[in-house]
Structure formats: structure tokens, C-alpha cells
Design a protein around this motif. Structure first.
Motif, PDB file in Angstrom:
ATOM      1  N   THR B 490       0.806  -1.218   0.000  1.00 33.26           N
ATOM      2  CA  THR B 490       0.000   0.000   0.000  1.00 33.26           C
ATOM      3  C   THR B 490       0.840   1.270   0.000  1.00 33.26           C
ATOM      4  OG1 THR B 490      -0.084  -0.034   2.392  1.00 33.26           O
ATOM      5  CG2 THR B 490      -1.889  -1.120   1.232  1.00 33.26           C
ATOM      6  N   GLY B 491       2.132   1.130  -0.195  1.00 30.41           N
ATOM      7  CA  GLY B 491       2.979   2.325  -0.257  1.00 30.41           C
ATOM      8  C   GLY B 491       3.566   2.735   1.082  1.00 30.41           C
ATOM      9  N   LYS B 492       3.219   1.986   2.126  1.00 30.61           N
ATOM     10  CA  LYS B 492       3.857   2.234   3.426  1.00 30.61           C
ATOM     11  C   LYS B 492       5.266   1.624   3.379  1.00 30.61           C
ATOM     12  CE  LYS B 492      -0.300   3.439   4.875  1.00 30.61           C
ATOM     13  NZ  LYS B 492      -0.705   4.837   4.850  1.00 30.61           N
ATOM     14  N   VAL B 493       6.112   2.118   4.262  1.00 33.17           N
ATOM     15  CA  VAL B 493       7.498   1.655   4.235  1.00 33.17           C
ATOM     16  C   VAL B 493       7.873   1.046   5.583  1.00 33.17           C
ATOM     17  CG1 VAL B 493       9.921   2.327   3.934  1.00 33.17           C
ATOM     18  CG2 VAL B 493       8.124   3.446   2.587  1.00 33.17           C
ATOM     19  N   GLN B 494       8.499  -0.092   5.492  1.00 36.71           N
ATOM     20  CA  GLN B 494       8.975  -0.753   6.702  1.00 36.71           C
ATOM     21  C   GLN B 494      10.501  -0.674   6.717  1.00 36.71           C
ATOM     22  OE1 GLN B 494       8.162  -5.053   7.092  1.00 36.71           O
ATOM     23  NE2 GLN B 494       6.664  -4.441   8.627  1.00 36.71           N
ATOM     24  N   VAL B 495      11.023  -0.250   7.869  1.00 34.82           N
ATOM     25  CA  VAL B 495      12.465  -0.118   8.025  1.00 34.82           C
ATOM     26  C   VAL B 495      12.906  -1.073   9.119  1.00 34.82           C
ATOM     27  CG1 VAL B 495      14.303   1.411   8.840  1.00 34.82           C
ATOM     28  CG2 VAL B 495      12.524   2.299   7.328  1.00 34.82           C
ATOM     29  N   VAL B 496      13.946  -1.810   8.851  1.00 33.22           N
ATOM     30  CA  VAL B 496      14.542  -2.653   9.880  1.00 33.22           C
ATOM     31  C   VAL B 496      15.927  -2.077  10.158  1.00 33.22           C
ATOM     32  CG1 VAL B 496      15.323  -4.963  10.475  1.00 33.22           C
ATOM     33  CG2 VAL B 496      13.303  -4.657   9.019  1.00 33.22           C
ATOM     34  N   THR B 497      16.218  -1.845  11.418  1.00 34.69           N
ATOM     35  CA  THR B 497      17.517  -1.273  11.762  1.00 34.69           C
ATOM     36  C   THR B 497      18.218  -2.137  12.801  1.00 34.69           C
ATOM     37  OG1 THR B 497      18.666   0.685  12.627  1.00 34.69           O
ATOM     38  CG2 THR B 497      16.465   0.277  13.488  1.00 34.69           C
ATOM     39  N   GLY B 498      19.519  -2.179  12.733  1.00 37.00           N
ATOM     40  CA  GLY B 498      20.301  -2.923  13.720  1.00 37.00           C
ATOM     41  C   GLY B 498      20.644  -2.103  14.940  1.00 37.00           C
ATOM     42  N   THR B 499      20.180  -0.857  14.987  1.00 38.39           N
ATOM     43  CA  THR B 499      20.398  -0.043  16.180  1.00 38.39           C
ATOM     44  C   THR B 499      19.328  -0.362  17.220  1.00 38.39           C
ATOM     45  OG1 THR B 499      19.061   1.836  15.442  1.00 38.39           O
ATOM     46  CG2 THR B 499      21.388   1.805  14.773  1.00 38.39           C
ATOM     47  N   THR B 500      19.613  -0.052  18.465  1.00 36.37           N
ATOM     48  CA  THR B 500      18.717  -0.419  19.563  1.00 36.37           C
ATOM     49  C   THR B 500      18.435   0.793  20.448  1.00 36.37           C
ATOM     50  OG1 THR B 500      19.639  -2.650  19.531  1.00 36.37           O
ATOM     51  CG2 THR B 500      18.444  -2.011  21.508  1.00 36.37           C
ATOM     52  N   PRO B 501      17.456   1.604  20.063  1.00 32.14           N
ATOM     53  CA  PRO B 501      17.203   2.840  20.820  1.00 32.14           C
ATOM     54  C   PRO B 501      16.672   2.565  22.220  1.00 32.14           C
ATOM     55  CG  PRO B 501      15.480   2.468  19.194  1.00 32.14           C
ATOM     56  CD  PRO B 501      16.536   1.447  18.926  1.00 32.14           C
ATOM     57  N   HIS B 502      17.042   3.440  23.142  1.00 33.66           N
ATOM     58  CA  HIS B 502      16.476   3.362  24.492  1.00 33.66           C
ATOM     59  C   HIS B 502      16.297   4.781  25.017  1.00 33.66           C
ATOM     60  CE1 HIS B 502      20.762   2.560  24.126  1.00 33.66           C
ATOM     61  NE2 HIS B 502      20.929   3.329  25.182  1.00 33.66           N
ATOM     62  N   PRO B 522       6.378  10.713   6.976  1.00 29.32           N
ATOM     63  CA  PRO B 522       7.090   9.982   8.055  1.00 29.32           C
ATOM     64  C   PRO B 522       6.160   9.097   8.876  1.00 29.32           C
ATOM     65  CG  PRO B 522       7.270  12.392   8.350  1.00 29.32           C
ATOM     66  CD  PRO B 522       6.625  12.161   7.025  1.00 29.32           C
ATOM     67  N   ASP B 523       4.880   9.450   8.950  1.00 30.27           N
ATOM     68  CA  ASP B 523       3.934   8.598   9.686  1.00 30.27           C
ATOM     69  C   ASP B 523       3.696   7.272   8.982  1.00 30.27           C
ATOM     70  OD1 ASP B 523       3.632  10.429  11.683  1.00 30.27           O
ATOM     71  OD2 ASP B 523       1.823  11.348  10.829  1.00 30.27           O
ATOM     72  N   ASP B 524       4.027   7.221   7.688  1.00 25.96           N
ATOM     73  CA  ASP B 524       3.838   5.982   6.932  1.00 25.96           C
ATOM     74  C   ASP B 524       5.079   5.099   6.934  1.00 25.96           C
ATOM     75  OD1 ASP B 524       1.240   6.609   6.355  1.00 25.96           O
ATOM     76  OD2 ASP B 524       1.721   7.616   4.474  1.00 25.96           O
ATOM     77  N   VAL B 525       6.047   5.477   7.778  1.00 26.10           N
ATOM     78  CA  VAL B 525       7.258   4.665   7.900  1.00 26.10           C
ATOM     79  C   VAL B 525       7.235   3.958   9.255  1.00 26.10           C
ATOM     80  CG1 VAL B 525       9.784   4.666   7.893  1.00 26.10           C
ATOM     81  CG2 VAL B 525       8.530   6.365   6.531  1.00 26.10           C
ATOM     82  N   GLU B 526       7.400   2.660   9.201  1.00 23.88           N
ATOM     83  CA  GLU B 526       7.413   1.870  10.431  1.00 23.88           C
ATOM     84  C   GLU B 526       8.854   1.410  10.672  1.00 23.88           C
ATOM     85  OE1 GLU B 526       5.575  -1.904   9.801  1.00 23.88           O
ATOM     86  OE2 GLU B 526       5.243  -2.302  11.921  1.00 23.88           O
ATOM     87  N   VAL B 527       9.369   1.690  11.863  1.00 24.61           N
ATOM     88  CA  VAL B 527      10.760   1.341  12.157  1.00 24.61           C
ATOM     89  C   VAL B 527      10.794   0.160  13.128  1.00 24.61           C
ATOM     90  CG1 VAL B 527      12.982   2.144  13.052  1.00 24.61           C
ATOM     91  CG2 VAL B 527      11.500   3.727  11.789  1.00 24.61           C
TER      92      VAL B 527
END
Lengths: 158, 789
Positions: B490-502, B522-527
Motif C-alpha cells: 500500500t505504499g507504506k514503508v517498513q524499516v529494519v535497523t540494527g540499532t537499539t534505541p532506548h 514519516p507517519d507511513d514509515v514503520e521502524v
């Protein structure tokens, strides 16, 4: 022993050991995990909730002492899916980072403005002395509370 | 679409944290979980003669109890240290629970597992351990004498000596020819990181499949997965590590901890989930501590105060054992004792020493605050000797803007910098000349409240780390980071990152980068992050690395997505790929502005795969693994103005100004927050915090009632500004900002205090500069009675 209180408008009546702390009652018995625990010496204020409208550190109150009381935790501050003006102010001013102290900090701030609708910066800082935050350096927390006070005028909802 | 990078976008993370919906480890509901309580050594050094578990096991609700000897067979290997800094470094074998000897107060010696937390803790009180108490060794210099050995088998308390002396004769010559020399001894007191969330762990076994899920309050799920698998002897492919919401780390959750391994091993042994939550007293004793060094700092300078050499000797307190990167912490500062200054000759030697205290390891800044502190204190001492203002001594020594990229005598290439504008701006904001004038006036008026101004210029080495450099430094892993970017149908974007925010807001900043690159909201990007089954590759979050390394991996992945999308768009628009322009998420045929295709539409084509170019795989997804070619070098200048009351010794911070340069900015709101928090943490080292041990090795400051984490009442609001000098090390020009405030603040505050006390002839105060220490120093300098003469 049996303890009954209202948490966020819902009645909670349970059989507990006398030594159970209010925060344990809230988290483990009532299952409301928004209230966090940061220490065991009443130092950090992470577990702050409102007991009959007054902010208390729920690690320093026995659940039996809260028998018959009305408790408000962070989950009860605003309707689901919405933010209380103080929560909005925290967000607008980037007054949280890891967010662990935030529920207690927000409730302490709500309680402060109920007592003093227009505090000075120094009054805000003094009032927050019992709530520790390790991320923000307090700068934006103070800013958020002053902004919430400004936005609310004399009327501060709770 | 308007660019979002560079705007003060509000954080995506906030609502769930503000409403209490966020789930920290302790909030996870795990049916059937057993609770682990740990019996810890009350002695700093003791042989474990016997462990009697009978009474504990008899308690209602208790399921099991074990000594260290009982659990010895659970370990496939000892606790890991990933940074053997020298070939001959001594590393005592140590297991998650002590087998024969306890080496610090808080060392685990027995465990109890019960149906409830209360039952486990109650029963732990009943474990009867017969200790043979051994002498403690607390003081670093005492430990170096080997009067008392922490680990008998090693025969010495010296773990290693590491040297960086590129040209020894040049250093000797500089000191021989110096007009001015500064010789200082500074003490970096031990600090307790004090994240507001203490640690917590839950290990959940899938008994029939042999898999385990380890939920833990960590900064490093990926590193932990590898090392927990090796230590506990679980197949890495069957171990999933998840860091749920994590309540702050500051380096203290950058470790492989005994309790993580214990929960995993006990879950395997008992075939039930096992959970542990650390109380605050355990946190002060069993979570790593930071700093802990004695610094011998020397500068050589010519008649004008131009520094010609720096010579540093460190004693670094390892504590009782080497944790994950304990020995390497001083090395992270080893290259920075020349800081922002153009110093031709360099000598650094560090000796790591064991003591019977809690192990040290990374704490916000890790080695770099220590280096900056010693240097900036020494620069003020030099200014006093030469008789010039501290600002002037800094100006005379800065690496000039035209010297970048700058090869430091310590062997690093500083990527970019422009130091003087940050100083100038900070001085403007602080009203430097006016404060100096007021100081002069007050001094001649002879009052009892003394004004002091402190400066601190810093450069840090961020973006950990180029893997080849890590190899040269004998770190066992690489320093790359990884990211995957995928369009959903649907045009949304999924991001996978190796960083670990806290707490750092990666979900927000990463969304902003993707939004601009791919022309999406930016609301359509899932991290997605912090779960090894979702994000299998990563090196996690510490050392101000996440944006410059992880953000770059993300950026490069978006470039690959665009590249593939371009092939599909060209096919659909029936032109050659080279005939397409790309901007803001839209491909446009060159010279035909009406012939366009949005990348979201391309993503749908890639999903249906109905009409793709021959040989092109379906879906729009790409991964990148970025290994940085160099570190990044953020910098800045901070100024602190204090008032010291000579009658009480109390310090009031009147003003704090910070001008930082972290290169290109993704979200200034988040940058300011990082700087604010860092400053107060650094200032807290200068003013309040110290892990105090008595001679027997007991931690005196073992609660938040004794260890003074500052409150809102202890520090004023700050004035911050930035300069922007992009980094050439990565395509976005970003540098990192997580540690800047902590690095700059302690020396700025201490220099201000010493400046305030200079009329008394005082040139040194140890941190933390408590009222008692200051008052005593004033008394020793000749007392008050009407102010300095």
C-alpha cells in the motif's frame, strides 16, 4: 487481608498480604503497568500516582493504607487514545526520552498545577525535586510544565 | 513533498510512553514465569566455604536453589570480554555466579527460584553461606602495589599496560625545550550510571523446540545473542533476544550480564520461564560503574602557551572482573588527550588494575569525558601559568579550519571541524566579557560569593567504528551497522535497523530520513528494531554511533530501493533508466515533466509483479551493511558560570551555555534533548556524584538516597546553540550527539569552580566539588573571614 480502592474509576477489591505496597497492588494485582518502579528508597518518584487527588509515591504507601481511596495512575489521566494537556505539553516540548520516569513526572506536574496554577520556573524546579529523570536534564520538562500552565490559564483540568 | 530532515518533528515514540502503554521488561506478562532472586556477597573479597540451601528450599513457593558450584556445569564458557586490549592482558576466569571466591560486594553467590518474587526474595534471605573473609583492596595505587591480590592465580593486580607513543623522542624533546610545563594529577571518581529503569530479564523456553526468547533491558540484543549463546551453550539459531522499551542505558546496559545468563540457563534447566528484576540497591552494586581512573597529565608549551606535547599516564580501575569492554574504555579516550588542539607530540600509557569493587565498563562518553576533563583542566592551568585568559589559550592552540582533514599526533584523522566559531558564539551567548567584568568588580568589592567562569572545548570520536581500526585495537567484532528498507503493497514503508534505541528517538529520526529519501509521509514509515528475529543483523546502540553508522546504512538502503525502483519505472514509462530524474518520491522523464511515476506506484508494480523488466525480482526491498571508513568528530565549546559561597562551600550554577557541532542535523529537537541530558549528567560528575567505598570494599552510596543523581532543583535551564560542519565520512554529513554534553560539562563546571576560587590560590579540587570539599580547600588556603586577600 481484603483491600478495596478505586483505580482510574474502576473498583479493585482484592485479598492481599499486609506488606503489599500500593505500587505492587497497582502493577501486580490490578495489572496496570504504566506506573514504574525506579528505586526502593522513595527517592526517584517514578511510581508517583494521585491518591485522592494528591501526588504520592506509591512505593511508600502500603496498599492497605489506600483502602477506600481513589487512585489515579497514568492510564487514567486521559481517555484512551487521547492525551491530557500535560501529556501534550510533554510531547510538544520533547520532555521525555526513554520515558521511564515520564508517568510519574506527568502526574507530579498535574498535581503541582492543581496547587499552583502559575508557578515560576524556580517553583516548578523545587516542586519536582522528588522526581528524578536521567535523560532530559529537566530542561524540557520544566519548559513543558510552564507551557502547560500558560495554555491552561487559571483552569487546570486533572 | 516538503523536506522533514532538519525540522523539529515531534517524536513518534512519545504517545505510548506518555500514556503508560509502553512495555518495559518488568511490564511483560509471562504466564508461568518463575522468579529469580540472587544472594550476593556481603564481602568484597571472600572464599565461599559452603552454601547451605536447606532452609531456603523448605520455604513455600520455592522451586529450586543453587550455589555457584551447582551451576558450574551450565556454562559452556566464562563470562565474555570482547576487548583483550593487549596480547598479554590478564583476564581472570569468571562465571555468572561465583564458584569459589567472591570478589566484590554484590557478586552473585547463590540463587533461589520461586513461584513469586516475594517468595524468592524471602527465601534468599535464608540461604546460609559460610565465607572465609579475605582482605579487600579498594584504592587503585594500593592495588597496583600487589599488597593484596584480587585474583591469587594471576599473581598480580595489573591486567594490562597499553601504550600509544608514536614518537617518544619528540615528546622528550618537547618537554626538554618547554618554557611552560603543566603537571597535574586528576581523579576520575567512580560513577553509578543510574538509568531510571533498573535491569530486568525474562528467559522463555520453548521446551519441545529447544528455543529460547530472552527479553532483557539491554542496549545490545545482537551482541548479547552471540555471547549468551556461546556462554550458556545454546545454539545461536535457537536464541531470540528482544529489548522491549528500555528505560535508559548510558552504557550500563551495554554489557553481557550474569543475570541474563542465569535466567537463560535456569529456564533451560527448569523448563519454565525465569524472570529477574533488579532492585535499585542491586543496580548500584551489580550493574557496571563508570570512570574510576587516576590521570597523570602533563603539557609542554612554548613561551606563548602553544602546546608542544602532551604526556598522559593513566591508572584505570577495572573492578573485580573484566566485563564486556572494560579494558577498552580508557582506549576510547586514548587518542583524545590532545583534543581540539594542534599538538605535535603525544604520549599515552594506560595500566588497567583489578580492585575488589564492582566491575567498571562503558558509561556515557566512555573514555572521552575523562580525556577531555584532564586536557581542559590542564589547559586552564596553562592559561594561569602563561597569564592569558582561558579563551585565549584555547584560540592559540586550536586546530585551524584549514587543517582539516587533520592528522592528529595521536594517529587519528579528524574528518572535519571549525573550532573557533563555536567558542566565539558560546562567549557571545554567555556574555563572557560582562561576566569577567562583574567578576573583577566583585573581587575588588571583597564579597563572600565568588563568580567563576569555566570553558571547555571538546572533540569526540564517534560513529563506532571502522572495523579495521577495531581490529587494530584488538576488539573482537566489527563496527558496521545494517538496515533493510521495504515498501509494503500500500505504499507504506517498513524499516529494519540494527540499532537499539532506548530513549534516543530512532523511530522518529529514521522515519524522517526515509521520508525525504522516498517521498513518503514519516507517519507511513514503520521502524522495527531491538528484536533479533526481526532485525537479525546489528551492532546496537552506544558511543554516539547510531545515526552516523546505522542512519547511514539506512540511507544507503533507500538509495538501493530507489535504484531498483528506477528500473521498474523506466520499464513502465518505456524509457531508459538514465532518462529518468528522481526527486521527492517521483520519477520524471527528463524533458517531459508530465510523464511521471510515483515510487509508491512503482512499489505496487513490484508487488504485483505483473509487468516487471525481464530478470528483475519482485518487491521493492533492499538491505545495506555500512562499515564506516573513519570515525566522526563532533565538537563544541561549553561555558559555565558559577557562584561559590565561601562561607558554605556551595556552588550555584548561574548560567550554562553550550555550542555543539554534530554535523548535519536530522532533528534539532532531539539534538537539544541529547545535549541537555548530557550536560546535566556531566555536571553531576563535577558537583554531586561519586560511588564511595569504605576500606573494606563496601559501597556506601548504594541507594538513590545516598548517591546524588541531580534533581530539577539542582541545575538551571541551559542555553544551547549549534554550528554545522558536515562530516565527509558519510553521505548525510552526520556526526552523532549522544555523549557531547557529558564530555564537555564536567570540565566546564570544574574550571568555573576553580576560577571562582583562584583568589584563594586554589588550583585544584577533586570531583565531585561538594560544599565540604570546597569549604575545606578554602580553610586550608587561609580561611575566609572577609574574603580573599
Amino acid at each position: 487481608m481484603k483491600v478495596a480502592m478505586t483505580i482510574n474509576g474502576t473498583s479493585q477489591e482484592h485479598e492481599i498480604e499486609a506488606r503489599v505496597l500500593l505500587v505492587q497492588f497497582i502493577r501486580d494485582v490490578a495489572g496496570l503497568t504504566g506506573t514504574n518502579v525506579g528505586c526502593d528508597t522513595t527517592s526517584c518518584g517514578t511510581c508517583t500516582v494521585l491518591l485522592d487527588g494528591e501526588s504520592v509515591k506509591s512505593c511508600t504507601v502500603l496498599a492497605v493504607q489506600a483502602d477506600g481511596a481513589e487512585i489515579m495512575t497514568i492510564e487514567g489521566l486521559a481517555d484512551p487514545g487521547t492525551l491530557h494537556p500535560m501529556q501534550e505539553a510533554f510531547r510538544e516540548n520533547h520532555a521525555l526520552q526513554c520515558g521511564f520516569c515520564t508517568p510519574g513526572m506527568v502526574l507530579a506536574a498535574v498535581s503541582l498545577l492543581k496547587e499552583n496554577a502559575h508557578p515560576s520556573e524556580q517553583e516548578v524546579r523545587s516542586a519536582l525535586e522528588g522526581n528524578l529523570c536521567r535523560c532530559t536534564g529537566y530542561h524540557n520538562i520544566v519548559k513543558a510544565i510552564l507551557a502547560a500552565a500558560d495554555a491552561a490559564g487559571a483552569e487546570v483540568p486533572a | 513533498m516538503t523536506a522533514v530532515v532538519g525540522t523539529r518533528m515531534l517524536r513518534k515514540e512519545d504517545p505510548e510512553l506518555l500514556t503508560g502503554e509502553a512495555r518495559f521488561v518488568d511490564d511483560l506478562v509471562i504466564p508461568g514465569a518463575l522468579h529469580l532472586a540472587i544472594v550476593r556477597s556481603p564481602h568484597a573479597h571472600a572464599t565461599i566455604k559452603s552454601v547451605d540451601l536447606t532452609a531456603a528450599l523448605a520455604q513455600p513457593g520455592v522451586v529450586a536453589a543453587f550455589s555457584g558450584a551447582d551451576l558450574r556445569s551450565e556454562w559452556a564458557g566464562p563470562m565474555p570480554c570482547a576487548w583483550p586490549v593487549t596480547e598479554d592482558m590478564l583476564n581472570p576466569e569468571h562465571f555468572p555466579i561465583a564458584v569459589q571466591t567472591a570478589c566484590y560486594v554484590g557478586d552473585a553467590v547463590a540463587v533461589v527460584v520461586a513461584e513469586t518474587d516475594m517468595a524468592a526474595r524471602d527465601a534468599a534471605e535464608l540461604v546460609d553461606i559460610d565465607f572465609d573473609v579475605l582482605p579487600a583492596v579498594v584504592d587503585l595505587e594500593d592495588a597496583l602495589s600487589d599488597r593484596v591480590l584480587v585474583h591469587e592465580a594471576l599473581g598480580t593486580n595489573r591486567s594490562y599496560t597499553w601504550e600509544l607513543i608514536p614518537a617518544p623522542e619528540a615528546v622528550e624533546e618537547a618537554f626538554a625545550n618547554a618554557t611552560h610545563t603543566v603537571v597535574e594529577r586528576f581523579v576520575q571518581q567512580r560513577l553509578i550510571p543510574s538509568a531510571m529503569e533498573t535491569r530486568g530479564v525474562v528467559a522463555v523456553p520453548a521446551v519441545y523446540g529447544g528455543e529460547f526468547t530472552l527479553y532483557t533491558a539491554t542496549q545490545i540484543p545482537h551482541i548479547l545473542r552471540v555471547l549468551a549463546a556461546l556462554t550458556v551453550g545454546v545454539s545461536e539459531s535457537k536464541l531470540r533476544v528482544v529489548a522491549p522499551s528500555v528505560g535508559g542505558g548510558f552504557g550500563s546496559k551495554l554489557d553481557v550480564y550474569a543475570e541474563e545468563l542465569l535466567c537463560l540457563a535456569l529456564a533451560r534447566r527448569l523448563r519454565r520461564p525465569v524472570r529477574w528484576s533488579e532492585d535499585r540497591m542491586e543496580n548500584t552494586q551489580a550493574t557496571i560503574q563508570g570512570r574510576g581512573m587516576i590521570q597523570h597529565m602533563e603539557l609542554a608549551a612554548d613561551a606563548d602557551g602553544r602546546v608542544t606535547a602532551v604526556r598522559v599516564r593513566l591508572l584505570a580501575d577495572m573492578g573485580a572482573y573484566l566485563q564486556l569492554v572494560t579494558p577498552g574504555i580508557p582506549l576510547l579516550g586514548a587518542f583524545l588527550y590532545g583534543g581540539v588542539y594542534d599538538i605535535p607530540a603525544y604520549s599515552f600509557v594506560c595500566t588497567g588494575v583489578f580492585t575488589t569493587k564492582t566491575p567498571t565498563d562503558a558509561y556515557r562518553g566512555a573514555g572521552r569525558p575523562e580525556a577531555t576533563y584532564a586536557l581542559e583542566r590542564a589547559m586552564d592551568a596553562l592559561a594561569r601559568q602563561v597569564g592569558v585568559d582561558p579563551a585565549e589559550i584555547r584560540r592559540r592552540n586550536y586546530v585551524r579550519a584549514d587543517q582539516f582533514p587533520y592528522s592528529s599526533s595521536g594517529g587519528l584523522i579528524f574528518d572535519s571541524g571549525n573550532y573557533e566559531p563555536a567558542l566565539t558564539r558560546a562567549m557571545e551567548m554567555a556574555g563572557y566579557d560582562d561576566v569577567r567584568a562583574e567578576q573583577k568588580e566583585r573581587r575588588s568589592a571583597g564579597g563572600t560569593k565568588h563568580l567563576g567562569i569555566g570553558l571547555s572545548s571538546y572533540v569526540e570520536m564517534c560513529g563506532l567504528a571502522p572495523s579495521r581500526v577495531l581490529s587494530a585495537l584488538r576488539y573482537v567484532a566489527g563496527g558496521w551497522e545494517s538496515s533493510t528498507v521495504r515498501f509494503l503493497p500500500t505504499g507504506k514503508v517498513q524499516v529494519v535497523t540494527g540499532t537499539t534505541p532506548h530513549g534516543q528517538g530512532h523511530e522518529t529520526s529514521w522515519s524522517m530520513i526515509v521520508a525525504d529519501q522516498l517521498g513518503v509521509n514519516p507517519d507511513d514509515v514503520e521502524v522495527l528494531h531491538s528484536d533479533t528475529s526481526i532485525a537479525p543483523h546489528g551492532m546496537d546502540t552506544y558511543g554516539s554511533r547510531s545515526l552516523s553508522v546505522g542512519g547511514t546504512a539506512l540511507w544507503l538502503a533507500t538509495e538501493k530501493v530507489i535504484e531498483k525502483a528506477k528500473l521498474i519505472a523506466a520499464h513502465q514509462l518505456e524509457v531508459a533508466a538514465d532518462d529518468l530524474d528522481y526527486a521527492g518520491g517521483t520519477f520524471t522523464v527528463k524533458g517531459s515533466p508530465d510523464r511521471t511515476m510515483a515510487i509508491g506506484a512503482v512499489a505496487f508494480e513490484a508487488f504485483t509483479a505483473h509487468n516487471l523488466p525481464d530478470g528483475l525480482e519482485p518487491n521493492l526491498e533492499a538491505s545495506s551493511h555500512w562499515d564506516p571508513p573513519n570515525f566522526t568528530f563532533p565538537f563544541g565549546t561549553h561555558i559555565c558560570v558559577v557562584e561559590v559561597d565561601e562561607e558554605t562551600g556551595k556552588v550555584d550554577v548561574l548560567k550554562y551555555v553550550a555550542v555543539d557541532d554534530c554535523g548535519t542535523q536530522i532533528n534539532p529537537l532531539i539534538i537539544e534533548g541529547q545535549v541537555h541530558g548530557g550536560i546535566v549528567q556531566g555536571a553531576a560528575q563535577a558537583l554531586f556524584e561519586e560511588a564511595i567505598y569504605d576500606d573494606d570494599g563496601n559501597l556506601i552510596t548504594s541507594s538513590l538516597a545516598d548517591y546524588l543523581v541531580p534533581s530539577a532543583a539542582d541545575f538551571p535551564s541551559m542555553q544551547t546553540d549549534t554550528t554545522v560542519t558536515p562530516s565527509p565520512t558519510n553521505p548525510m554529513g552526520v556526526k552523532g550527539v549522544g555523549e557531547a554534553g557529558t564530555i564537555a560539562a564536567a570540565p566546564a563546571v570544574m574550571n568555573a569552580i576553580i576560577d571562582a576560587l583562584s583568589p584563594f590560590g586554589i588550583t585544584d579540587i577533586d570531583m565531585p566539588a561538594t560544599p565540604q570539599r570546597i569549604w575545606t580547600a578554602i580553610q586550608q588556603a587561609g580561611g575566609t573571614n572577609g574574603g580573599p586577600r
